[in-house]
Design an enzyme around this catalytic site. Structure first.
Site, PDB file in Angstrom:
ATOM      1  N   ARG A  27       9.102   7.098   8.218  1.00 14.34           N
ATOM      2  CA  ARG A  27       8.172   6.024   7.867  1.00 14.34           C
ATOM      3  C   ARG A  27       8.325   4.871   8.860  1.00 14.34           C
ATOM      4  O   ARG A  27       7.350   4.288   9.328  1.00 14.34           O
ATOM      5  CB  ARG A  27       8.462   5.506   6.440  1.00 14.34           C
ATOM      6  CG  ARG A  27       8.166   6.485   5.324  1.00 14.34           C
ATOM      7  CD  ARG A  27       6.686   6.715   5.134  1.00 14.34           C
ATOM      8  NE  ARG A  27       5.955   5.505   4.811  1.00 14.34           N
ATOM      9  CZ  ARG A  27       5.843   4.978   3.596  1.00 14.34           C
ATOM     10  NH1 ARG A  27       6.399   5.574   2.566  1.00 14.34           N
ATOM     11  NH2 ARG A  27       5.145   3.869   3.398  1.00 14.34           N
ATOM     12  N   ARG A  79      -0.314  -2.926  -0.581  1.00 12.17           N
ATOM     13  CA  ARG A  79      -0.105  -1.862  -1.583  1.00 12.17           C
ATOM     14  C   ARG A  79      -0.690  -2.383  -2.886  1.00 12.17           C
ATOM     15  O   ARG A  79      -0.269  -3.417  -3.402  1.00 12.17           O
ATOM     16  CB  ARG A  79       1.385  -1.562  -1.745  1.00 12.17           C
ATOM     17  CG  ARG A  79       1.682  -0.797  -3.021  1.00 12.17           C
ATOM     18  CD  ARG A  79       3.075  -0.247  -3.092  1.00 12.17           C
ATOM     19  NE  ARG A  79       3.256   0.836  -2.145  1.00 12.17           N
ATOM     20  CZ  ARG A  79       4.278   1.696  -2.180  1.00 12.17           C
ATOM     21  NH1 ARG A  79       5.197   1.595  -3.118  1.00 12.17           N
ATOM     22  NH2 ARG A  79       4.379   2.652  -1.272  1.00 12.17           N
ATOM     23  N   GLN A 138       2.384   7.278   4.499  1.00 14.12           N
ATOM     24  CA  GLN A 138       3.329   8.321   4.115  1.00 14.12           C
ATOM     25  C   GLN A 138       2.945   9.638   4.777  1.00 14.12           C
ATOM     26  O   GLN A 138       3.796  10.337   5.342  1.00 14.12           O
ATOM     27  CB  GLN A 138       3.333   8.481   2.588  1.00 14.12           C
ATOM     28  CG  GLN A 138       4.245   9.594   2.103  1.00 14.12           C
ATOM     29  CD  GLN A 138       5.710   9.293   2.324  1.00 14.12           C
ATOM     30  OE1 GLN A 138       6.205   8.254   1.907  1.00 14.12           O
ATOM     31  NE2 GLN A 138       6.429  10.192   2.989  1.00 14.12           N
ATOM     32  N   CYS A 158       7.670  12.599  -1.082  1.00 12.27           N
ATOM     33  CA  CYS A 158       7.499  11.256  -0.511  1.00 12.27           C
ATOM     34  C   CYS A 158       8.553  10.280  -1.021  1.00 12.27           C
ATOM     35  O   CYS A 158       8.800   9.267  -0.397  1.00 12.27           O
ATOM     36  CB  CYS A 158       6.103  10.739  -0.819  1.00 12.27           C
ATOM     37  SG  CYS A 158       5.729  10.698  -2.582  1.00 12.27           S
ATOM     38  N   HIS A 196      -2.393   7.443   0.277  1.00 11.88           N
ATOM     39  CA  HIS A 196      -1.138   6.927   0.842  1.00 11.88           C
ATOM     40  C   HIS A 196      -1.036   7.396   2.301  1.00 11.88           C
ATOM     41  O   HIS A 196      -0.218   8.243   2.647  1.00 11.88           O
ATOM     42  CB  HIS A 196       0.044   7.432   0.008  1.00 11.88           C
ATOM     43  CG  HIS A 196       1.316   6.668   0.206  1.00 11.88           C
ATOM     44  ND1 HIS A 196       1.426   5.593   1.078  1.00 11.88           N
ATOM     45  CD2 HIS A 196       2.553   6.818  -0.354  1.00 11.88           C
ATOM     46  CE1 HIS A 196       2.665   5.127   1.036  1.00 11.88           C
ATOM     47  NE2 HIS A 196       3.366   5.850   0.192  1.00 11.88           N
ATOM     48  N   ASP A 235       5.542  15.567  -5.654  1.00  9.03           N
ATOM     49  CA  ASP A 235       5.561  14.117  -5.913  1.00  9.03           C
ATOM     50  C   ASP A 235       5.733  13.943  -7.425  1.00  9.03           C
ATOM     51  O   ASP A 235       5.560  14.901  -8.194  1.00  9.03           O
ATOM     52  CB  ASP A 235       4.232  13.498  -5.420  1.00  9.03           C
ATOM     53  CG  ASP A 235       4.171  11.974  -5.607  1.00  9.03           C
ATOM     54  OD1 ASP A 235       5.235  11.340  -5.770  1.00  9.03           O
ATOM     55  OD2 ASP A 235       3.054  11.423  -5.598  1.00  9.03           O
TER      56      ASP A 235
END
Ligand code: CP
Ligand code: NVA
Length: 310
Positions: free
Chosen positions: A298, A108, A138, A270, A135, A230
């Site tokens: 996830r 990340r 996700q 998310c 991402h 988001d």
């Protein structure tokens, strides 16, 4: 028939074929069932995953670490100050070294190009755990979650309300791959990246999906099966926080907006959520919200990714 994905990187959903994407979702379903039945399954026994985190994380860190353990492997947390990367060792050299110890690397970080470089110089699979651009883990979990709830993805309309950021981009790639109708609704000047838009439209043309960019939330959510949002200020953009609160105020997912969508609309985020900003308590805690199912998935989807590529 199973497609072999051993040794592949997961940098962007755009790089996956539709069959590979489906295989990840199908494998995740099997692994989720095994887990719920209490079955011990250790396909990654003796293998190790390095997890490089240059940004904070709750879900990604815990789900990868626990997921690796459930698959019989070992996960190593490498925080921003734990590597020589921040003291000038190159990404390429980091990749060459880590490849001698590890069987997979999850990263990340900020610049998407860093993940591309890491993958190029690494001899073990690299998984993108979020960049400023994308991402993918996700969104694979999100596609899995929508499919669980609606039994299908093809032809569903997903309206994303908010910043044209990493989440918007991966939803465009994921939706385009799987034949969904993706509407991205952002304030003027905050639309998705033009290259991501171009590439996702190319993918969409092959699958029967559509990608549409709009600026009016009420229009965007009309007949939507899924509303997604988001944070307005992503990690790394904190200095813009006050300004963004003003710019995005019309883009809140609240009860009034939900009424304009389908009666059985799903609400997704998310996480982490900034309650009272991009989403109200009423909506995130309400009957349409599936945000914690997304978060749980996830774990199952990333286990599938690791079991397939490592
Ligand atoms: N959604 C997500 O990636 O959460 P974290 O930032 O907590 O990992
Ligand atoms: N767009 C958000 C997603 C967090 C999971 C960020 O990058 O901060």
């Amino acid at each position: 028939m199973a497609i072999t994905m051993k040794g592949k990187d997961l940098v962007s959903i755009h790089d996956l074929s539709r069959e590979e994407t489906e295989q990840i979702l199908d494998t995740a379903h099997i692994l989720k069932m095994k887990h719920k039945l209490g079955e011990i399954y250790h396909p990654l026994k003796g293998k190790a995953l390095g997890m490089i985190f240059q940004k904070s994380s709750t879900r990604t860190r815990v789900s990868f670490e626990v997921g690796m353990w459930q698959l019989g492997g070992y996960a190593l947390f490498l925080g921003a100050n734990d590597l020589q990367l921040n003291r000038g060792e190159t990404i390429a050299d980091t990749a060459r070294n880590l490849s001698r110890y590890l069987d997979g690397i999850m990263i990340r970080t900020f610049a998407h190009q860093d993940v591309i470089e890491l993958a190029e110089s690494s001899s073990v699979p690299v998984i993108n755990g979020l960049t400023d651009l994308l991402h993918p883990c996700q969104v694979l979990a999100d596609l899995f979650t929508i499919r669980e709830k609606k039994n299908n993805l093809i032809g569903l309309k997903l309206a994303y309300i908010g910043d044209g950021n990493n989440m918007a981009h991966s939803l465009m790639f994921g939706g385009a791959k799987m034949g969904m109708h993706i509407v991205i609704c952002s304030p003027s000047g905050f639309e998705p990246d033009p290259e991501v838009t171009r590439l996702s439209k190319l993918d969409a043309a092959k699958s029967g999906a559509t990608i549409t960019i709009k600026n009016d939330p009420a229009e965007a959510v009309q007949a939507a099966d899924v509303i997604y949002t988001d944070v307005w200020t992503s990690m790394g953009m904190e200095t813009e926080y006050e300004q963004r609160l003003k710019t995005f105020s019309r883009f809140q997912v609240n009860g009034a907006l939900l009424e304009k969508a389908k009666e059985d609309v799903l609400v997704m985020h998310c996480l982490p959520a900034h309650r009272g900003e991009e989403i109200t308590d009423e909506v995130i805690d309400g009957p349409h919200s599936i945000v914690f199912d997304q978060a749980e998935n996830r774990l199952h989807v990333q286990k599938a990714i690791m079991a397939l590529i490592m």
